[in-house]
Motif scaffolding. Structure first.
Motif, PDB file in Angstrom:
ATOM      1  N   PRO A 122      53.005  35.724  37.626  1.00 27.89           N
ATOM      2  CA  PRO A 122      52.269  35.643  39.206  1.00 27.89           C
ATOM      3  C   PRO A 122      52.406  37.003  39.745  1.00 27.89           C
ATOM      4  CG  PRO A 122      54.241  34.172  38.501  1.00 27.89           C
ATOM      5  CD  PRO A 122      54.034  35.009  37.259  1.00 27.89           C
ATOM      6  N   ILE A 123      51.662  37.045  40.718  1.00 24.13           N
ATOM      7  CA  ILE A 123      51.351  38.434  41.620  1.00 24.13           C
ATOM      8  C   ILE A 123      51.547  38.058  42.956  1.00 24.13           C
ATOM      9  CG2 ILE A 123      49.798  39.624  39.894  1.00 24.13           C
ATOM     10  CD1 ILE A 123      47.475  38.837  41.753  1.00 24.13           C
ATOM     11  N   SER A 124      52.022  38.849  43.888  1.00 21.50           N
ATOM     12  CA  SER A 124      51.964  38.937  45.259  1.00 21.50           C
ATOM     13  C   SER A 124      50.533  38.995  45.660  1.00 21.50           C
ATOM     14  CB  SER A 124      52.954  39.714  45.910  1.00 21.50           C
ATOM     15  OG  SER A 124      52.630  39.929  47.374  1.00 21.50           O
ATOM     16  N   VAL A 125      49.814  37.911  46.574  1.00 24.64           N
ATOM     17  CA  VAL A 125      48.740  38.041  46.984  1.00 24.64           C
ATOM     18  C   VAL A 125      48.805  38.962  48.223  1.00 24.64           C
ATOM     19  CG1 VAL A 125      47.118  36.864  48.519  1.00 24.64           C
ATOM     20  CG2 VAL A 125      48.038  35.425  46.500  1.00 24.64           C
ATOM     21  N   GLU A 126      49.900  39.078  49.042  1.00 23.69           N
ATOM     22  CA  GLU A 126      49.987  39.920  50.281  1.00 23.69           C
ATOM     23  C   GLU A 126      49.996  41.343  49.757  1.00 23.69           C
ATOM     24  OE1 GLU A 126      51.976  37.166  49.850  1.00 23.69           O
ATOM     25  OE2 GLU A 126      50.992  35.976  50.968  1.00 23.69           O
ATOM     26  N   GLY A 127      51.021  41.556  48.791  1.00 19.62           N
ATOM     27  CA  GLY A 127      50.878  42.618  48.346  1.00 19.62           C
ATOM     28  C   GLY A 127      49.856  43.688  47.497  1.00 19.62           C
ATOM     29  N   SER A 128      49.135  42.775  47.114  1.00 22.10           N
ATOM     30  CA  SER A 128      47.882  43.108  46.312  1.00 22.10           C
ATOM     31  C   SER A 128      46.740  43.819  47.047  1.00 22.10           C
ATOM     32  CB  SER A 128      47.431  42.123  45.328  1.00 22.10           C
ATOM     33  OG  SER A 128      48.373  41.729  44.517  1.00 22.10           O
ATOM     34  N   SER A 129      45.965  44.769  46.343  1.00 24.58           N
ATOM     35  CA  SER A 129      44.837  45.273  47.307  1.00 24.58           C
ATOM     36  C   SER A 129      43.888  46.013  46.129  1.00 24.58           C
ATOM     37  CB  SER A 129      45.447  46.375  48.331  1.00 24.58           C
ATOM     38  OG  SER A 129      46.124  47.437  47.271  1.00 24.58           O
ATOM     39  N   ARG A 130      42.665  46.764  46.713  1.00 28.80           N
ATOM     40  CA  ARG A 130      42.033  47.362  45.881  1.00 28.80           C
ATOM     41  C   ARG A 130      41.774  48.834  46.878  1.00 28.80           C
ATOM     42  NH1 ARG A 130      38.833  48.511  49.884  1.00 28.80           N
ATOM     43  NH2 ARG A 130      37.283  47.312  50.846  1.00 28.80           N
ATOM     44  N   LYS A 131      41.160  49.707  45.702  1.00 28.44           N
ATOM     45  CA  LYS A 131      41.279  51.220  46.371  1.00 28.44           C
ATOM     46  C   LYS A 131      39.527  51.520  45.759  1.00 28.44           C
ATOM     47  CE  LYS A 131      45.885  52.583  46.929  1.00 28.44           C
ATOM     48  NZ  LYS A 131      47.093  53.437  46.322  1.00 28.44           N
ATOM     49  N   ILE A 132      38.813  52.078  46.682  1.00 25.38           N
ATOM     50  CA  ILE A 132      37.625  52.573  46.108  1.00 25.38           C
ATOM     51  C   ILE A 132      37.689  54.104  46.156  1.00 25.38           C
ATOM     52  CG2 ILE A 132      35.332  52.879  46.805  1.00 25.38           C
ATOM     53  CD1 ILE A 132      35.574  50.517  48.415  1.00 25.38           C
ATOM     54  N   LYS A 133      37.431  54.618  44.817  1.00 29.01           N
ATOM     55  CA  LYS A 133      37.547  55.920  44.301  1.00 29.01           C
ATOM     56  C   LYS A 133      36.148  56.321  43.992  1.00 29.01           C
ATOM     57  CE  LYS A 133      42.441  55.736  42.746  1.00 29.01           C
ATOM     58  NZ  LYS A 133      42.861  56.624  43.848  1.00 29.01           N
ATOM     59  N   THR A 134      35.878  57.647  43.479  1.00 29.28           N
ATOM     60  CA  THR A 134      34.673  58.308  43.047  1.00 29.28           C
ATOM     61  C   THR A 134      34.333  57.267  41.876  1.00 29.28           C
ATOM     62  OG1 THR A 134      35.062  60.325  44.155  1.00 29.28           O
ATOM     63  CG2 THR A 134      33.384  60.050  42.706  1.00 29.28           C
ATOM     64  N   ASP A 135      33.081  56.671  41.868  1.00 29.44           N
ATOM     65  CA  ASP A 135      32.395  56.117  40.501  1.00 29.44           C
ATOM     66  C   ASP A 135      33.671  55.001  40.006  1.00 29.44           C
ATOM     67  OD1 ASP A 135      30.352  57.517  40.895  1.00 29.44           O
ATOM     68  OD2 ASP A 135      30.964  58.975  39.531  1.00 29.44           O
ATOM     69  N   MET A 136      34.646  54.658  40.667  1.00 30.37           N
ATOM     70  CA  MET A 136      35.679  53.790  40.444  1.00 30.37           C
ATOM     71  C   MET A 136      36.161  52.674  41.316  1.00 30.37           C
ATOM     72  SD  MET A 136      39.244  54.592  38.296  1.00 30.37           S
ATOM     73  CE  MET A 136      38.201  55.140  36.930  1.00 30.37           C
ATOM     74  N   ILE A 137      36.562  51.574  41.014  1.00 34.19           N
ATOM     75  CA  ILE A 137      37.377  50.688  41.867  1.00 34.19           C
ATOM     76  C   ILE A 137      38.642  50.485  41.300  1.00 34.19           C
ATOM     77  CG2 ILE A 137      37.498  48.481  42.991  1.00 34.19           C
ATOM     78  CD1 ILE A 137      34.563  48.227  42.590  1.00 34.19           C
ATOM     79  N   LEU A 138      39.818  50.619  41.894  1.00 35.00           N
ATOM     80  CA  LEU A 138      41.073  50.383  41.350  1.00 35.00           C
ATOM     81  C   LEU A 138      41.552  48.923  42.053  1.00 35.00           C
ATOM     82  CD1 LEU A 138      43.659  51.110  40.038  1.00 35.00           C
ATOM     83  CD2 LEU A 138      44.222  52.849  41.768  1.00 35.00           C
ATOM     84  N   VAL A 139      41.791  48.260  41.186  1.00 33.27           N
ATOM     85  CA  VAL A 139      42.729  46.964  41.601  1.00 33.27           C
ATOM     86  C   VAL A 139      43.905  46.875  41.571  1.00 33.27           C
ATOM     87  CG1 VAL A 139      42.634  44.204  41.691  1.00 33.27           C
ATOM     88  CG2 VAL A 139      40.177  45.565  41.282  1.00 33.27           C
ATOM     89  N   MET A 140      45.011  46.679  42.433  1.00 33.61           N
ATOM     90  CA  MET A 140      46.245  46.811  42.457  1.00 33.61           C
ATOM     91  C   MET A 140      46.832  45.660  42.650  1.00 33.61           C
ATOM     92  SD  MET A 140      47.012  50.381  42.594  1.00 33.61           S
ATOM     93  CE  MET A 140      48.367  50.523  43.283  1.00 33.61           C
ATOM     94  N   CYS A 141      47.287  44.857  41.599  1.00 31.16           N
ATOM     95  CA  CYS A 141      48.009  43.376  41.535  1.00 31.16           C
ATOM     96  C   CYS A 141      49.462  43.687  41.760  1.00 31.16           C
ATOM     97  CB  CYS A 141      47.712  42.759  40.159  1.00 31.16           C
ATOM     98  SG  CYS A 141      45.844  42.220  40.365  1.00 31.16           S
ATOM     99  N   LYS A 142      50.054  43.221  42.739  1.00 23.32           N
ATOM    100  CA  LYS A 142      51.423  43.460  43.165  1.00 23.32           C
ATOM    101  C   LYS A 142      52.395  42.563  42.179  1.00 23.32           C
ATOM    102  CE  LYS A 142      55.127  44.930  45.217  1.00 23.32           C
ATOM    103  NZ  LYS A 142      55.820  44.460  46.521  1.00 23.32           N
ATOM    104  N   LYS A 143      53.148  42.997  41.176  1.00 22.01           N
ATOM    105  CA  LYS A 143      53.983  42.060  40.328  1.00 22.01           C
ATOM    106  C   LYS A 143      55.070  41.547  41.469  1.00 22.01           C
ATOM    107  CE  LYS A 143      53.770  44.960  36.432  1.00 22.01           C
ATOM    108  NZ  LYS A 143      54.851  45.793  35.270  1.00 22.01           N
ATOM    109  N   LYS A 144      55.097  40.015  41.282  1.00 22.06           N
ATOM    110  CA  LYS A 144      56.228  39.210  41.826  1.00 22.06           C
ATOM    111  C   LYS A 144      57.556  39.680  41.441  1.00 22.06           C
ATOM    112  CE  LYS A 144      54.640  35.403  44.369  1.00 22.06           C
ATOM    113  NZ  LYS A 144      54.795  34.224  44.571  1.00 22.06           N
TER     114      LYS A 144
END
Length: 215
Positions: A122-144
């Motif tokens: 399981p991950i924390s929905v509220e703590g997860s996010s995404r970052k846009i970088k040069t030529d890349m997307i970083l999806v950050m899934c916050k561990k519960k």
């Protein structure tokens, strides 16, 4: 039509001088404004069609990605040339406790999607996010829970366990057979011919009594 009526009432109101006439026009103006406000919204189908037309182009499913993890996050890296030039709202990620969906709208005339279902833990929905970088997307899934993940999804875990079980056997000859079967299934024509030849030769030796045990 209601909007035109309202404009006409407003125009009459600016020219009216008598209080009684003005009161009637003000009441009519308020009535029309309320009717306009309460008009039904567009049907969901219309909204969906507008959304599709605003997307433009066609949709591409993303299959390539990289990932790593820290104590608190699982990080998924998705390469997309020029993604940093898009408005931030064109890169959307929806999280649930065990999944996430990525949608990138109108990147060089195409839309891109990626879906991960059945995340390993399981991950924390509220703590997860995404970052846009040069030529890349970083999806950050916050561990519960701060623990190591062996893989990203439950499906990957089951696949690894099945593969491991195929090699972990107390019977060495059975383990060898499993390896040969896997090589045969995944090999090219040349590999299959080689395995077939070795199999035939081993059976011939066995019949002649050179190999007493059954492989």
């Amino acid at each position: 039509q209601l909007q035109k009526d309202l404009e006409e009432v407003k125009e009459l109101l600016t020219n009216a001088t008598r209080k009684r006439v003005r009161d009637v026009l003000v009441a009519e103006k308020q009535k029309l404004e309320l009717e306009i406000k309460n008009q039904p919204l567009p049907k969901p189908k219309d909204v969906a069609e507008e959304e599709r037309s605003s997307l433009g182009g066609y949709t591409v499913k993303i299959n390539n990605y990289g990932w790593d993890q820290s104590d608190k996050f699982v990080k998924i890296y998705i390469s997309l040339n020029g993604v940093q030039k898009l408005p931030a709202e064109n890169v959307q990620v929806n999280f649930t406790e065990r999944s996430f969906d990525l949608l990138v709208k109108n990147l060089n005339g195409k839309n891109y999607t990626m879906t991960f279902n059945n995340l390993l833990k399981p991950i924390s929905v509220e703590g997860s996010s995404r970052k846009i970088k040069t030529d890349m997307i970083l999806v950050m899934c916050k561990k519960k829970r701060e623990e190591k993940w062996d893989c990203l999804t439950q499906v990957e875990k089951e696949s690894k366990e099945k593969e491991k079980a195929a090699y972990d056997t107390t019977d060495p000859s059975e383990g060898l057979m499993n390896i040969l079967k896997k090589m045969y299934a995944e090999g090219d024509d040349e590999m299959k011919r080689t395995i077939n030849k070795a199999w035939v030769e081993s059976r011939e030796k066995q019949y002649k009594g050179d190999i007493p045990m059954d492989i």
